[in-house]
Scaffold this motif. Structure first.
Motif, PDB file in Angstrom:
ATOM      1  N   ASN A 169      -2.065  -0.064  -5.369  1.00 28.31           N
ATOM      2  CA  ASN A 169      -0.823  -0.437  -4.692  1.00 28.31           C
ATOM      3  C   ASN A 169       0.389   0.023  -5.491  1.00 28.31           C
ATOM      4  O   ASN A 169       0.308   0.234  -6.711  1.00 28.31           O
TER       5      ASN A 169
ATOM      6  N   SER B 119      -4.515  -4.465  -5.246  1.00 26.82           N
ATOM      7  CA  SER B 119      -5.276  -3.273  -5.630  1.00 26.82           C
ATOM      8  C   SER B 119      -4.508  -2.545  -6.721  1.00 26.82           C
ATOM      9  O   SER B 119      -3.274  -2.497  -6.687  1.00 26.82           O
TER      10      SER B 119
ATOM     11  N   ASP C 102       0.853  -1.201   0.000  1.00 33.18           N
ATOM     12  CA  ASP C 102       0.000   0.000   0.000  1.00 33.18           C
ATOM     13  C   ASP C 102       0.888   1.251   0.000  1.00 33.18           C
ATOM     14  O   ASP C 102       2.116   1.164   0.014  1.00 33.18           O
TER      15      ASP C 102
ATOM     16  N   ALA D 118      -0.775  -5.445   1.712  1.00 33.90           N
ATOM     17  CA  ALA D 118      -2.162  -5.157   1.338  1.00 33.90           C
ATOM     18  C   ALA D 118      -2.610  -6.179   0.306  1.00 33.90           C
ATOM     19  O   ALA D 118      -1.804  -6.723  -0.442  1.00 33.90           O
TER      20      ALA D 118
END
Length: 714
Positions: A241, A238, A229, A235
């Motif tokens: 990221n 995503s 992240d 994390a």
């Protein structure tokens, strides 16, 4: 004036000193390194530079990759290097007919082209602490079962004593057969993306034929990237990221290697058993390994004949054949190596030397001898039974159906479990041929019937001693079996529409109970469970108690030996020197192979030894750039005396200054006994040279943007 006599004596003594060094190998906990011997062998850095929790160190660049292999960070932007065979599943999952990355390779053009891999993780070891006193508190004078209960409770107490960040966890692992315990603080990153991989003709060059073999010419590497992240913390995947910023990354060296150069390997070795008594090694060498080899030999011979005759079978069984052959070949090398290195004799002499120093060790050895001798016939039957049902796929399937039936009737199958089971079966049937496996099953039933004493077998099992008669029976059964996919149920077959077959489990089970293949598998399982399984386990429990005692006695008695714990998938350092070998009379191996050797093995169109056209063009033009060595060629693989095992795949091989010089991926066949008995004369690990890795990335893949991320040491 130089005293030439003294110089000559020193020169003569030097090889002897180095021959003595590493006599036991070593997979060292990084907080307890044998720094003195590492320095003697040529290490220039300190142990603190390898593992330090107060400031960045090499351990911050080494991760466990997806729970099995090792990988290392080689750029300030989280670029990760591991083996091609470690990333094979991810490369395969992104492949399709249109984008066949296994065949053609894959190279992202930039970070936006890097491919996510849901479920893939990397684990950093943030800290290691010994917690023996806490874990073993209150266990003195308790029997094994009572001690185990106290230990389990104490482990939770030890874990609770660590102050953890939300993204951290702590695991406690036993060492030295439970004489010591260590806690590992782990940080797991969950966004790992595929960056690049060479084609299988480079990454798997030599495939099964060259597996465990030297000389080797395999570019066994693949590249990933860790994402985090915006705060550089773990994390889930995503698009927001960003590339992970490591505390430390490994500089990549392209300096030439010389024989006797110091090297160390940092990674997560899986399992070794270096401290077994002589009797245990004797049983492995003379009984269980040969039994398992004989079963796989039958399966491989039958599969090979069909695969050579039929291309569709070759494609269907290629991965399976490789999997069977892998440990078959390893066990053969292990047996030969144990014999050649006189492992049993060496251990017997060591045991006697310990007894001479400490008479209390004799009852321990006597007890182990008695228990292993009593366990031997049961252990041998276990070896035969487990290998037969594993390699006779029809029996494997029957056992899976048996387990399903038992769990379903016990009310343990819900919709989620049912889906997982049918998905697993569907995957199995994709690469299963009932007609071919009928031959394998017939032959393995005959082997089992002929090799196993009657008391371990089902009643009337002697009827299966003739493989030709077996084949006729299995063929007839197969035609009328749901299990083999040749009989329909509910209007479908398992290999065509498994969900339809399992739509009415109650009725399916009624039919399965009359299936003769399932009855045969059930009778074999019942005979094994009633005659062998519990006996092996109960004797092993007694052996484990004595082995723990024997380990403690070795450490207390042998004050001249520095002990390291057996591998158990925790972070370790092993070290040695770049070396060739002389594995048998009149055979000498150099320590390094080159691209010219790839071309010597080249067989156009062969699934193991084909070479991509671009690599041929680079070879013909000698377009090697800065990656050639003093010979004018690019080095591909090299060997050293590092003590490695499974799990070390993908581990960084580092030089005396902590620079990356190679990527560990295999061991030399003549030294595969090193899991049980490391012998520096024969034990060699095999690594991909960083020169070849960078050459492929730069010249073959035209991915110079990745080279530009790295710190290259010239």
């Amino acid at each position: 004036m130089i005293n030439t006599r003294k110089v000559l004596i020193a020169a003569l003594l030097l090889p002897a000193a180095f021959a003595f060094a590493q006599q036991y190998g070593g997979m060292w906990i990084p907080t307890e390194l044998n720094e003195k011997e590492m320095k003697q062998l040529g290490m220039k850095i300190s142990a603190k530079q390898i593992f330090d929790t107060s400031k960045p160190s090499i351990k911050d660049a080494v991760v466990q990759f997806n729970g099995g292999c090792t990988a290392e960070i080689i750029s300030p932007q989280g670029l990760l290097l591991t083996n091609h065979h470690c990333g094979y599943g991810q490369i395969q999952s992104h492949s399709s007919v249109q984008n066949d990355y296994l065949t053609d390779g894959f190279w992202a053009k930039n970070m936006t082209g890097e491919l996510p891999n849901p479920g893939v993780t990397v684990d950093f070891i943030a800290d290691i602490k010994e917690v023996t006193a806490t874990v073993l508190a209150g266990t003195q004078n308790l029997d094994a079962k009572a001690a185990e209960a106290v230990i389990n409770k104490n482990i939770e107490t030890a874990k609770a004593g660590f102050k953890l960040e939300p993204w951290q966890k702590v695991v406690v692992r036993p060492m030295y057969y439970g004489n010591k315990y260590y806690a590992y603080v782990i940080e797991t990153y969950k966004d790992v993306r595929l960056v690049g991989a060479p084609p299988s003709s480079i990454g798997k060059f030599g495939s099964d034929t060259d597996n465990w073999v030297w000389p080797r010419h395999t570019g066994d590497f693949a590249m990933f990237r860790i994402y985090a992240d915006k705060n550089n913390k773990p994390a889930e995947y995503s698009k927001d990221n960003v590339p992970y910023k490591p505390k430390h990354f490994l500089p990549v060296s392209i300096k030439d290697k010389q024989e006797n150069d110091f090297t160390f390997v940092f990674g997560f070795p899986g399992r070794t058993t270096e401290y077994l008594p002589a009797i245990a090694v004797e049983k492995v060498m003379n009984e269980t390994d040969p039994a398992m080899i004989s079963v796989r030999e039958v399966a491989l011979k039958t599969l090979d004949a069909k695969m050579r005759a039929d291309a569709a079978t070759r494609i269907k069984y290629a991965s399976k054949y490789a999997s069977i052959a892998n440990y078959w070949k390893k066990w053969i090398g292990e047996v030969e190596g144990l014999k050649k290195s006189d492992a049993v004799g060496k251990k017997q002499r060591y045991e006697q030397s310990l007894i001479n120093k400490n008479a209390q060790i004799k009852p321990t050895i006597d007890g182990l001898n008695r228990l292993y001798t009593e366990q031997a016939p049961y252990a041998l039957n276990r070896a035969y039974y487990t290998e037969v049902v594993r390699n006779a796929e029809t029996l494997t399937l029957a056992n899976q159906y048996l387990s399903f039936m038992q769990n379903y009737e016990a009310g343990k199958i819900d919709s989620k479990t049912m889906t997982a089971f049918t998905d697993r079966l569907a995957g199995f049937y994709k690469n299963y041929s009932g007609e071919l496996d009928a031959i394998v099953t017939a032959e393995l039933l005959a082997l089992y019937a002929n090799k196993t004493p009657e008391k371990y077998l089902p009643a009337n099992f002697s009827q299966y001693k003739d493989d030709k008669k077996n084949l006729a029976v299995i063929e007839e059964w197969s035609k009328n079996s749901i299990i083999t996919g040749r009989k329909a149920f509910n209007g479908a077959t398992v290999d065509a529409d498994i969900n339809k077959v399992f739509a009415n489990p109650t009725e399916l089970i009624k039919t399965l109970k009359n299936d003769p293949i399932l009855k045969l598998a059930a009778s074999m399982r019942e005979a094994y469970l009633s005659s062998t399984d519990a006996k092996v386990s109960s004797l092993q429990a007694e052996i484990d108690v004595l082995q723990k005692k024997y380990m403690a006695q070795q450490m207390e008695t042998d004050k001249d030996r520095q002990f390291f714990p057996d591998a158990n998938s925790t972070l370790r350092v092993t070290y040695g020197q770049v070396k060739g070998s002389n594995p048998r009379d009149a055979v000498t191996y150099g320590y390094q192979t080159h691209v010219a050797g790839i071309m010597e093995k080249y067989v156009p169109g062969d699934y193991e030894f084909d070479v991509p056209k671009k690599l041929i063009d680079l070879y013909n033009a000698r377009d090697y750039g800065i990656y050639k060595d003093k010979t004018g060629d690019v080095p591909v693989n090299f060997t050293a005396t590092n003590h490695t095992t499974g799990g070390n795949s993908g581990s960084p091989a580092l030089d005396a200054n902590g620079n990356l010089i190679g990527l560990n991926f295999d061991r030399q066949w003549e030294g595969t006994m090193s899991d049980i008995n490391f012998d520096p004369r024969f034990s060699r690990n095999i690594m991909v040279d960083t020169k070849y890795i960078l050459f492929i990335i730069d010249k073959y893949a035209d991915a110079k943007w990745l080279i530009n991320e790295m710190k290259i040491v010239k």
